[in-house]
Write a protein that holds these residues in place. Structure first.
Motif, PDB file in Angstrom:
ATOM      1  N   PHE A  45       0.832  -1.202   0.000  1.00  0.00           N
ATOM      2  CA  PHE A  45       0.000   0.000   0.000  1.00  0.00           C
ATOM      3  C   PHE A  45       0.869   1.256   0.000  1.00  0.00           C
ATOM      4  O   PHE A  45       1.905   1.307   0.661  1.00  0.00           O
ATOM      5  N   THR A  46       0.443   2.240  -0.754  1.00  0.00           N
ATOM      6  CA  THR A  46       1.064   3.564  -0.692  1.00  0.00           C
ATOM      7  C   THR A  46      -0.015   4.553  -0.271  1.00  0.00           C
ATOM      8  O   THR A  46      -1.205   4.337  -0.515  1.00  0.00           O
ATOM      9  N   THR A  47       0.390   5.629   0.380  1.00  0.00           N
ATOM     10  CA  THR A  47      -0.583   6.592   0.904  1.00  0.00           C
ATOM     11  C   THR A  47      -0.201   8.023   0.536  1.00  0.00           C
ATOM     12  O   THR A  47       0.963   8.328   0.280  1.00  0.00           O
ATOM     13  N   GLY A  48      -1.191   8.861   0.510  1.00  0.00           N
ATOM     14  CA  GLY A  48      -0.983  10.289   0.288  1.00  0.00           C
ATOM     15  C   GLY A  48      -2.196  11.045   0.793  1.00  0.00           C
ATOM     16  O   GLY A  48      -3.272  10.467   0.942  1.00  0.00           O
ATOM     17  N   TYR A  49      -2.024  12.326   1.075  1.00  0.00           N
ATOM     18  CA  TYR A  49      -3.168  13.103   1.551  1.00  0.00           C
ATOM     19  C   TYR A  49      -3.069  14.550   1.088  1.00  0.00           C
ATOM     20  O   TYR A  49      -1.997  15.031   0.730  1.00  0.00           O
ATOM     21  N   MET A  50      -4.192  15.213   1.100  1.00  0.00           N
ATOM     22  CA  MET A  50      -4.270  16.631   0.762  1.00  0.00           C
ATOM     23  C   MET A  50      -5.507  17.192   1.441  1.00  0.00           C
ATOM     24  O   MET A  50      -6.401  16.444   1.821  1.00  0.00           O
ATOM     25  N   PHE A  51      -5.541  18.506   1.584  1.00  0.00           N
ATOM     26  CA  PHE A  51      -6.690  19.157   2.210  1.00  0.00           C
ATOM     27  C   PHE A  51      -7.558  19.818   1.145  1.00  0.00           C
ATOM     28  O   PHE A  51      -7.053  20.328   0.148  1.00  0.00           O
ATOM     29  N   VAL A  52      -8.864  19.804   1.376  1.00  0.00           N
ATOM     30  CA  VAL A  52      -9.802  20.440   0.449  1.00  0.00           C
ATOM     31  C   VAL A  52      -9.650  21.949   0.593  1.00  0.00           C
ATOM     32  O   VAL A  52      -9.761  22.494   1.697  1.00  0.00           O
ATOM     33  N   GLU A  53      -9.371  22.615  -0.509  1.00  0.00           N
ATOM     34  CA  GLU A  53      -9.147  24.067  -0.508  1.00  0.00           C
ATOM     35  C   GLU A  53     -10.483  24.791  -0.423  1.00  0.00           C
ATOM     36  O   GLU A  53     -11.345  24.660  -1.290  1.00  0.00           O
ATOM     37  N   LYS A  54     -10.657  25.581   0.622  1.00  0.00           N
ATOM     38  CA  LYS A  54     -11.938  26.266   0.843  1.00  0.00           C
ATOM     39  C   LYS A  54     -12.163  27.412  -0.134  1.00  0.00           C
ATOM     40  O   LYS A  54     -13.292  27.780  -0.429  1.00  0.00           O
ATOM     41  N   LYS A  55     -11.087  27.999  -0.648  1.00  0.00           N
ATOM     42  CA  LYS A  55     -11.216  29.199  -1.482  1.00  0.00           C
ATOM     43  C   LYS A  55     -11.498  28.880  -2.945  1.00  0.00           C
ATOM     44  O   LYS A  55     -11.719  29.770  -3.738  1.00  0.00           O
ATOM     45  N   TYR A  56     -11.426  27.599  -3.306  1.00  0.00           N
ATOM     46  CA  TYR A  56     -11.678  27.248  -4.703  1.00  0.00           C
ATOM     47  C   TYR A  56     -13.125  27.569  -5.042  1.00  0.00           C
ATOM     48  O   TYR A  56     -13.987  27.626  -4.159  1.00  0.00           O
ATOM     49  N   HIS A  57     -13.430  27.785  -6.348  1.00  0.00           N
ATOM     50  CA  HIS A  57     -14.732  28.357  -6.687  1.00  0.00           C
ATOM     51  C   HIS A  57     -15.925  27.442  -6.421  1.00  0.00           C
ATOM     52  O   HIS A  57     -17.043  27.898  -6.337  1.00  0.00           O
ATOM     53  N   SER A  58     -15.729  26.132  -6.281  1.00  0.00           N
ATOM     54  CA  SER A  58     -16.829  25.255  -5.894  1.00  0.00           C
ATOM     55  C   SER A  58     -16.291  24.108  -5.057  1.00  0.00           C
ATOM     56  O   SER A  58     -15.166  23.652  -5.259  1.00  0.00           O
ATOM     57  N   ILE A  59     -17.112  23.653  -4.106  1.00  0.00           N
ATOM     58  CA  ILE A  59     -16.700  22.546  -3.232  1.00  0.00           C
ATOM     59  C   ILE A  59     -16.409  21.303  -4.060  1.00  0.00           C
ATOM     60  O   ILE A  59     -15.422  20.591  -3.825  1.00  0.00           O
ATOM     61  N   GLN A  60     -17.242  21.049  -5.061  1.00  0.00           N
ATOM     62  CA  GLN A  60     -17.052  19.847  -5.885  1.00  0.00           C
ATOM     63  C   GLN A  60     -15.703  19.878  -6.597  1.00  0.00           C
ATOM     64  O   GLN A  60     -14.962  18.882  -6.597  1.00  0.00           O
ATOM     65  N   ASP A  61     -15.348  21.011  -7.173  1.00  0.00           N
ATOM     66  CA  ASP A  61     -14.053  21.127  -7.848  1.00  0.00           C
ATOM     67  C   ASP A  61     -12.902  20.991  -6.843  1.00  0.00           C
ATOM     68  O   ASP A  61     -11.874  20.394  -7.139  1.00  0.00           O
ATOM     69  N   SER A  62     -13.088  21.558  -5.644  1.00  0.00           N
ATOM     70  CA  SER A  62     -12.059  21.459  -4.610  1.00  0.00           C
ATOM     71  C   SER A  62     -11.837  20.016  -4.192  1.00  0.00           C
ATOM     72  O   SER A  62     -10.703  19.577  -3.985  1.00  0.00           O
ATOM     73  N   VAL A  63     -12.942  19.262  -4.054  1.00  0.00           N
ATOM     74  CA  VAL A  63     -12.848  17.851  -3.657  1.00  0.00           C
ATOM     75  C   VAL A  63     -12.129  17.045  -4.731  1.00  0.00           C
ATOM     76  O   VAL A  63     -11.235  16.243  -4.438  1.00  0.00           O
ATOM     77  N   VAL A  64     -12.511  17.262  -5.991  1.00  0.00           N
ATOM     78  CA  VAL A  64     -11.879  16.539  -7.106  1.00  0.00           C
ATOM     79  C   VAL A  64     -10.388  16.855  -7.164  1.00  0.00           C
ATOM     80  O   VAL A  64      -9.544  15.967  -7.336  1.00  0.00           O
ATOM     81  N   ARG A  65     -10.060  18.119  -7.010  1.00  0.00           N
ATOM     82  CA  ARG A  65      -8.663  18.557  -7.060  1.00  0.00           C
ATOM     83  C   ARG A  65      -7.850  17.943  -5.912  1.00  0.00           C
ATOM     84  O   ARG A  65      -6.746  17.429  -6.117  1.00  0.00           O
ATOM     85  N   ALA A  66      -8.402  17.984  -4.696  1.00  0.00           N
ATOM     86  CA  ALA A  66      -7.695  17.430  -3.531  1.00  0.00           C
ATOM     87  C   ALA A  66      -7.508  15.923  -3.673  1.00  0.00           C
ATOM     88  O   ALA A  66      -6.447  15.381  -3.339  1.00  0.00           O
TER      89      ALA A  66
END
Length: 433
Positions: free
Chosen positions: A151-172
């Motif tokens: 298994f390999t792992t990675g993480y990121m945080f959802v960016e609140k300032k992005y123009h839509s939550i859905q795009d932020s989630v996809v990006r993160a």
């Protein structure tokens, strides 16, 4: 006839999940367009003031296992992996903090969790990932010792300032997946390039937030807070430091922050005391005191007595053999030591006796709504007794309203910090003096 009846019942149950509350479809929600539990859960968490971490668990040798096993054996293995991951998540993370564990059509597993920003520690995310993987691998070993999973792992945080939550989630999610896979020509390499460019150009911004003397209401010190390049995904300190940590350049980034602190103090002729955040990983680096002396040579005239190194993150100091030694050296040089997040967990309390900090910062989780919670006020009193025994001043973090501030006054808390007093702003001459 009976078989057809059973299939109809299964279908009804499956699609009936659409009407269930989010808490009922937290683990491996069905794939449907009518309702997206990930977006709903992330939106609710952000609206409640939380950060959202996207953690990817990638089965690196999935193709090899698919070739090694029969179709039915492989399908059963994947089913067991999902079962063990669910059990691990339920054991390691509080139920209310789990937004969803998703399989996204078999492209690895993705865990969405909400995190209280006031007590967020990147090291805790590393620890959670490690514990979950260990839990799963132990159970897989019992299930079939002949099967070796990687298994390999990675993480990121959802960016609140992005123009839509859905795009932020996809990006993160894409960035977390890139961190896990570390593929050539992937977004991982782009982020490595971005963080190294920030370091080479020292392209960070520092903001100053006052720490207030509760009795006199005067500014006691300023805490310096870091931001990445404006308008980029690494502007957020969460993203900036998590990428630096996962790409192995955390020490370099934190040393640049320290250098910029000295630089701005000199440029603004700052006479205030300054707090600078540092992880134990940096403070325990064998190069730290030597590199710090080099910075001090560049910016002569700034007294070490003005600067307090604030130990952030709850990394275990066991194994960091230079950590305690470096703290002793810092004190000999004239610097002071503060300990962050006190009260957020047992680990912070257990190392007070080892560090003997000059200043103890009480975590926001203790302070929040303390005016309405007598147990929290008792916790505050207990932590103050510990601080007095250690000879430490106390800073209460995250004060957001007058009612919380009034509790500090009646308990004779030394210092306080939070939006109720002042928001972070650029360090300018008027603030610095």
């Amino acid at each position: 006839m009976f078989h057809r009846y059973i299939e109809k019942i299964k279908t009804i149950v499956k699609w009936g999940k659409i009407l269930l509350p989010l808490s009922s479809i937290r683990f491996y929600p069905p794939q449907f367009i009518l309702r997206n539990p990930v977006i709903q859960g992330v939106t609710a968490a952000i609206n409640d003031g939380h950060e959202v971490a996207v953690i990817v668990f990638n089965l690196k040798n999935m193709n090899e296992l698919a070739e090694q096993l029969s179709q039915s054996q492989f399908a059963h293995l994947i089913k067991q992996i999902k079962k063990y991951f669910r059990a691990a998540v339920e054991e390691e993370i509080a139920t209310q903090d789990v937004i969803t564990l998703h399989d996204f059509y078999g492209d690895g597993l993705t865990l969405y969790i909400k995190v209280d920003e006031s007590r967020l520690c990147l090291s805790e995310i590393d620890t959670i990932m490690r514990k979950i993987i260990n839990h799963v691998e132990r159970n897989l070993q019992k299930y079939n010792p002949a099967i070796q999973t990687i298994f390999t792992t990675g993480y990121m945080f959802v960016e609140k300032k992005y123009h839509s939550i859905q795009d932020s989630v996809v990006r993160a999610h894409r960035q977390a997946l890139a961190m896990a896979e570390k593929r050539v020509k992937s977004e991982f390499n782009e982020m490595v390039f971005a963080i190294k460019r920030i370091i080479s150009k020292k392209n960070i911004k520092l903001l100053a937030q006052p720490i207030i003397n509760v009795a006199t209401k005067e500014t006691y010190a300023l805490e310096m807070l870091t931001r990445g390049p404006a308008g980029t995904v690494l502007e957020s300190p969460l993203s900036l430091f998590s990428v630096a940590r996962q790409t192995g350049v955390l020490y370099e980034l934190e040393m640049i922050v320290i250098e910029r602190v000295f630089s701005q103090m000199k440029a603004t002729k700052c006479r205030q005391d300054i707090f600078v955040n540092c992880t134990p990983l940096t403070l325990g680096n064998i190069r730290f005191t030597r590199d710090l002396k080099t910075i001090m040579q560049q910016y002569k005239g700034i007294s070490p007595k003005q600067i307090t190194f604030e130990v952030t993150e709850n990394d275990s100091i066991e194994g960091l053999k230079n950590f305690i030694y470096n703290l002793k050296m810092l004190r000999l040089m004239g610097f002071r030591i503060a300990m962050d997040d006190t009260g957020a967990g047992y680990s912070s309390l257990s190392i007070i006796s080892e560090i003997m900090p000059d200043i103890i910062k009480i975590d926001r989780s203790v302070i929040q709504n303390i005016d309405k919670n007598s147990i929290k006020e008792s916790m505050l009193k207990g932590l103050m007794l510990i601080a007095r025994e250690a000879g430490s001043l106390v800073v209460a973090e995250g004060i957001e309203n007058e009612d919380e501030a009034s509790v500090l006054t009646r308990n004779n808390v030394d210092l306080a910090q939070g939006y109720f007093y002042a928001r972070p702003t650029a360090l300018i001459n008027s603030i610095a003096t």
